[in-house]
Design a protein around this motif. Structure first.
Motif, PDB file in Angstrom:
ATOM      1  N   TYR A 164       6.860  -0.061 -19.504  1.00 29.09           N
ATOM      2  CA  TYR A 164       6.123   1.101 -18.994  1.00 29.09           C
ATOM      3  C   TYR A 164       6.054   1.071 -17.466  1.00 29.09           C
ATOM      4  CZ  TYR A 164       2.274   4.388 -18.268  1.00 29.09           C
ATOM      5  OH  TYR A 164       1.499   5.437 -17.845  1.00 29.09           O
ATOM      6  N   ALA A 165       5.799  -0.110 -16.911  1.00 36.23           N
ATOM      7  CA  ALA A 165       5.636  -0.230 -15.460  1.00 36.23           C
ATOM      8  C   ALA A 165       6.926   0.044 -14.709  1.00 36.23           C
ATOM      9  CB  ALA A 165       5.110  -1.618 -15.101  1.00 36.23           C
ATOM     10  N   TRP A 166       8.090  -0.163 -15.354  1.00 34.26           N
ATOM     11  CA  TRP A 166       9.362   0.090 -14.666  1.00 34.26           C
ATOM     12  C   TRP A 166       9.512   1.558 -14.261  1.00 34.26           C
ATOM     13  CZ3 TRP A 166      12.468  -3.044 -18.818  1.00 34.26           C
ATOM     14  CH2 TRP A 166      12.262  -4.422 -18.594  1.00 34.26           C
ATOM     15  N   SER A 167       8.871   2.430 -14.978  1.00 38.92           N
ATOM     16  CA  SER A 167       8.971   3.856 -14.646  1.00 38.92           C
ATOM     17  C   SER A 167       7.659   4.410 -14.097  1.00 38.92           C
ATOM     18  CB  SER A 167       9.383   4.664 -15.887  1.00 38.92           C
ATOM     19  OG  SER A 167       8.472   4.459 -16.948  1.00 38.92           O
ATOM     20  N   HIS A 168       6.713   3.506 -13.804  1.00 42.86           N
ATOM     21  CA  HIS A 168       5.427   3.929 -13.235  1.00 42.86           C
ATOM     22  C   HIS A 168       5.097   2.990 -12.067  1.00 42.86           C
ATOM     23  CE1 HIS A 168       5.337   5.838 -17.203  1.00 42.86           C
ATOM     24  NE2 HIS A 168       4.466   6.697 -16.689  1.00 42.86           N
ATOM     25  N   GLN A 169       5.650   3.308 -10.924  1.00 41.93           N
ATOM     26  CA  GLN A 169       5.523   2.452  -9.750  1.00 41.93           C
ATOM     27  C   GLN A 169       4.072   2.243  -9.341  1.00 41.93           C
ATOM     28  OE1 GLN A 169       8.207   0.921  -8.291  1.00 41.93           O
ATOM     29  NE2 GLN A 169       6.707  -0.213  -7.063  1.00 41.93           N
ATOM     30  N   ASP A 170       3.231   3.230  -9.583  1.00 45.13           N
ATOM     31  CA  ASP A 170       1.826   3.092  -9.201  1.00 45.13           C
ATOM     32  C   ASP A 170       1.156   1.957  -9.965  1.00 45.13           C
ATOM     33  OD1 ASP A 170       2.172   4.566 -11.547  1.00 45.13           O
ATOM     34  OD2 ASP A 170       0.279   5.671 -11.293  1.00 45.13           O
ATOM     35  N   LEU A 171       1.464   1.830 -11.252  1.00 47.34           N
ATOM     36  CA  LEU A 171       0.904   0.734 -12.039  1.00 47.34           C
ATOM     37  C   LEU A 171       1.475  -0.604 -11.572  1.00 47.34           C
ATOM     38  CD1 LEU A 171      -0.818  -0.173 -14.497  1.00 47.34           C
ATOM     39  CD2 LEU A 171       1.271  -0.032 -15.861  1.00 47.34           C
ATOM     40  N   LEU A 172       2.775  -0.633 -11.327  1.00 47.73           N
ATOM     41  CA  LEU A 172       3.410  -1.860 -10.856  1.00 47.73           C
ATOM     42  C   LEU A 172       2.770  -2.333  -9.556  1.00 47.73           C
ATOM     43  CD1 LEU A 172       5.756  -3.843 -11.467  1.00 47.73           C
ATOM     44  CD2 LEU A 172       7.194  -2.420 -10.011  1.00 47.73           C
ATOM     45  N   ASP A 173       2.557  -1.417  -8.634  1.00 46.12           N
ATOM     46  CA  ASP A 173       1.949  -1.773  -7.353  1.00 46.12           C
ATOM     47  C   ASP A 173       0.513  -2.263  -7.521  1.00 46.12           C
ATOM     48  OD1 ASP A 173       4.256  -1.054  -6.024  1.00 46.12           O
ATOM     49  OD2 ASP A 173       3.553   0.979  -5.562  1.00 46.12           O
ATOM     50  N   LYS A 174      -0.205  -1.667  -8.468  1.00 47.16           N
ATOM     51  CA  LYS A 174      -1.608  -2.020  -8.674  1.00 47.16           C
ATOM     52  C   LYS A 174      -1.761  -3.366  -9.382  1.00 47.16           C
ATOM     53  CE  LYS A 174      -5.949  -0.205 -10.540  1.00 47.16           C
ATOM     54  NZ  LYS A 174      -6.605   0.920 -11.261  1.00 47.16           N
ATOM     55  N   TRP A 175      -0.818  -3.715 -10.245  1.00 50.22           N
ATOM     56  CA  TRP A 175      -0.952  -4.906 -11.081  1.00 50.22           C
ATOM     57  C   TRP A 175      -0.164  -6.121 -10.591  1.00 50.22           C
ATOM     58  CZ3 TRP A 175      -1.258  -3.865 -17.064  1.00 50.22           C
ATOM     59  CH2 TRP A 175      -2.397  -3.099 -17.326  1.00 50.22           C
ATOM     60  N   VAL A 176       0.842  -5.923  -9.746  1.00 51.68           N
ATOM     61  CA  VAL A 176       1.664  -7.044  -9.301  1.00 51.68           C
ATOM     62  C   VAL A 176       0.799  -8.065  -8.550  1.00 51.68           C
ATOM     63  CG1 VAL A 176       2.267  -6.096  -7.026  1.00 51.68           C
ATOM     64  CG2 VAL A 176       3.899  -7.585  -8.241  1.00 51.68           C
ATOM     65  N   PHE A 177       1.217  -9.324  -8.564  1.00 49.76           N
ATOM     66  CA  PHE A 177       0.460 -10.354  -7.846  1.00 49.76           C
ATOM     67  C   PHE A 177       0.731 -10.222  -6.350  1.00 49.76           C
ATOM     68  CE2 PHE A 177      -0.283 -14.807  -6.381  1.00 49.76           C
ATOM     69  CZ  PHE A 177      -1.645 -14.821  -6.626  1.00 49.76           C
ATOM     70  N   HIS A 178      -0.289  -9.813  -5.622  1.00 49.58           N
ATOM     71  CA  HIS A 178      -0.195  -9.577  -4.184  1.00 49.58           C
ATOM     72  C   HIS A 178      -1.318 -10.373  -3.525  1.00 49.58           C
ATOM     73  CE1 HIS A 178      -0.354  -6.670  -0.549  1.00 49.58           C
ATOM     74  NE2 HIS A 178       0.649  -7.516  -0.395  1.00 49.58           N
ATOM     75  N   PRO A 179      -1.044 -11.606  -3.135  1.00 51.97           N
ATOM     76  CA  PRO A 179      -2.097 -12.470  -2.583  1.00 51.97           C
ATOM     77  C   PRO A 179      -2.893 -11.842  -1.447  1.00 51.97           C
ATOM     78  CG  PRO A 179      -0.102 -13.736  -2.978  1.00 51.97           C
ATOM     79  CD  PRO A 179       0.257 -12.303  -3.210  1.00 51.97           C
ATOM     80  N   PHE A 180      -2.227 -11.044  -0.622  1.00 56.79           N
ATOM     81  CA  PHE A 180      -2.916 -10.402   0.495  1.00 56.79           C
ATOM     82  C   PHE A 180      -4.036  -9.486  -0.013  1.00 56.79           C
ATOM     83  CE2 PHE A 180      -3.538  -7.146   3.723  1.00 56.79           C
ATOM     84  CZ  PHE A 180      -3.574  -7.886   4.899  1.00 56.79           C
ATOM     85  N   SER A 181      -3.743  -8.684  -1.040  1.00 58.77           N
ATOM     86  CA  SER A 181      -4.750  -7.785  -1.609  1.00 58.77           C
ATOM     87  C   SER A 181      -5.859  -8.548  -2.314  1.00 58.77           C
ATOM     88  CB  SER A 181      -4.093  -6.804  -2.584  1.00 58.77           C
ATOM     89  OG  SER A 181      -3.252  -5.899  -1.908  1.00 58.77           O
ATOM     90  N   VAL A 182      -5.497  -9.659  -2.950  1.00 61.64           N
ATOM     91  CA  VAL A 182      -6.513 -10.496  -3.592  1.00 61.64           C
ATOM     92  C   VAL A 182      -7.475 -11.021  -2.535  1.00 61.64           C
ATOM     93  CG1 VAL A 182      -6.934 -12.611  -4.894  1.00 61.64           C
ATOM     94  CG2 VAL A 182      -4.973 -11.163  -5.468  1.00 61.64           C
ATOM     95  N   ASN A 183      -6.919 -11.459  -1.426  1.00 63.99           N
ATOM     96  CA  ASN A 183      -7.725 -12.041  -0.357  1.00 63.99           C
ATOM     97  C   ASN A 183      -8.564 -11.003   0.373  1.00 63.99           C
ATOM     98  OD1 ASN A 183      -8.577 -14.078   1.525  1.00 63.99           O
ATOM     99  ND2 ASN A 183      -7.054 -13.329   2.974  1.00 63.99           N
ATOM    100  N   LYS A 184      -7.968  -9.857   0.702  1.00 67.74           N
ATOM    101  CA  LYS A 184      -8.658  -8.863   1.518  1.00 67.74           C
ATOM    102  C   LYS A 184      -9.517  -7.896   0.698  1.00 67.74           C
ATOM    103  CE  LYS A 184      -7.000 -10.200   5.480  1.00 67.74           C
ATOM    104  NZ  LYS A 184      -7.873 -10.748   6.550  1.00 67.74           N
ATOM    105  N   LYS A 185      -9.102  -7.626  -0.539  1.00 65.50           N
ATOM    106  CA  LYS A 185      -9.799  -6.613  -1.340  1.00 65.50           C
ATOM    107  C   LYS A 185     -10.461  -7.196  -2.595  1.00 65.50           C
ATOM    108  CE  LYS A 185      -6.526  -3.049   0.149  1.00 65.50           C
ATOM    109  NZ  LYS A 185      -5.554  -2.009  -0.300  1.00 65.50           N
TER     110      LYS A 185
END
Length: 210
Positions: free
Chosen positions: A17-38
């Protein structure tokens, strides 16, 4: 339906599902910067249900299918159905989270770093299985086969070395820490498994010495 199959179906469905829904991929992917800042700590778990492509998904889910059923049966036989499922999920989800902690520490100020995949969780399950059945053959590329305890030793050395080199664009450190987590926690949950592990290895002989 086993919890292993449920995890495979759920992970496959979310990944596709995420392959065709970039918004979900961006929201759920492991992004240490977002974990740290947000404070988006949920990414430690959600990223484990995403995969980069069919190959990535296939090999992770195939590995989970073969090794997960073994671990699931051991926990259910030892602790009963409900507690067995809970402890199985502890190994799987715990491996998923613990495997990414070193990556988070290393990349929490790196805006461009992202990671995804269930490799840390699957590594935890594989090494739990190796603890319970160290002599079961594990095959690479369908023809290089070796007992699980030898595979595990080679896997840890390779993952640690590649993790230091950051080789191939793969988060090898997640493989390493997930594997260690799965083995150690399974050992602590089933103390007799350690004795069984040592006894099985002690009785093993090379085929041409049998």
């Amino acid at each position: 339906m086993s919890i292993t199959l449920i995890l495979i179906i759920l992970t496959s469905g979310v990944s596709i599902y995420a392959w065709s829904h970039q918004d979900l991929l961006d929201k759920w992917v492991f992004h240490p910067f977002s974990v740290n800042k947000k404070n988006q700590w949920y990414r430690f778990v959600t990223s484990g249900f995403l995969h980069a492509d069919w190959t990535h998904l296939f090999f992770n889910m195939l590995s989970l299918y073969f090794f997960g059923e073994v671990v699931e049966r051991v926990f259910m036989a030892s602790f009963g159905y409900e507690m067995g499922i809970a402890l199985y999920l502890l190994i799987y989800l715990g491996g998923m989270i613990i495997a990414d902690i070193p990556t988070y520490i290393k990349h929490k100020k790196d805006f461009d770093y992202r990671a995804l995949g269930a490799s840390g969780a699957v590594s935890a399950i594989i090494f739990s299985s190796i603890l319970f059945n160290p002599l079961n053959l594990i095959c690479l590329f369908a023809f290089i086969c070796m007992p699980g305890f030898i595979f595990g030793f080679v896997y840890l050395i390779y993952s640690y070395y590649q993790g230091q080199r950051m080789g191939g664009g793969i988060n090898h450190s997640a493989h390493f820490y997930g594997a260690v987590f799965g083995f150690v926690v399974s050992f602590l949950l089933l103390p007799g498994s350690g004795v069984n592990f040592i006894e099985q290895i002690g009785a093993w002989r090379l085929p041409f010495f049998n």
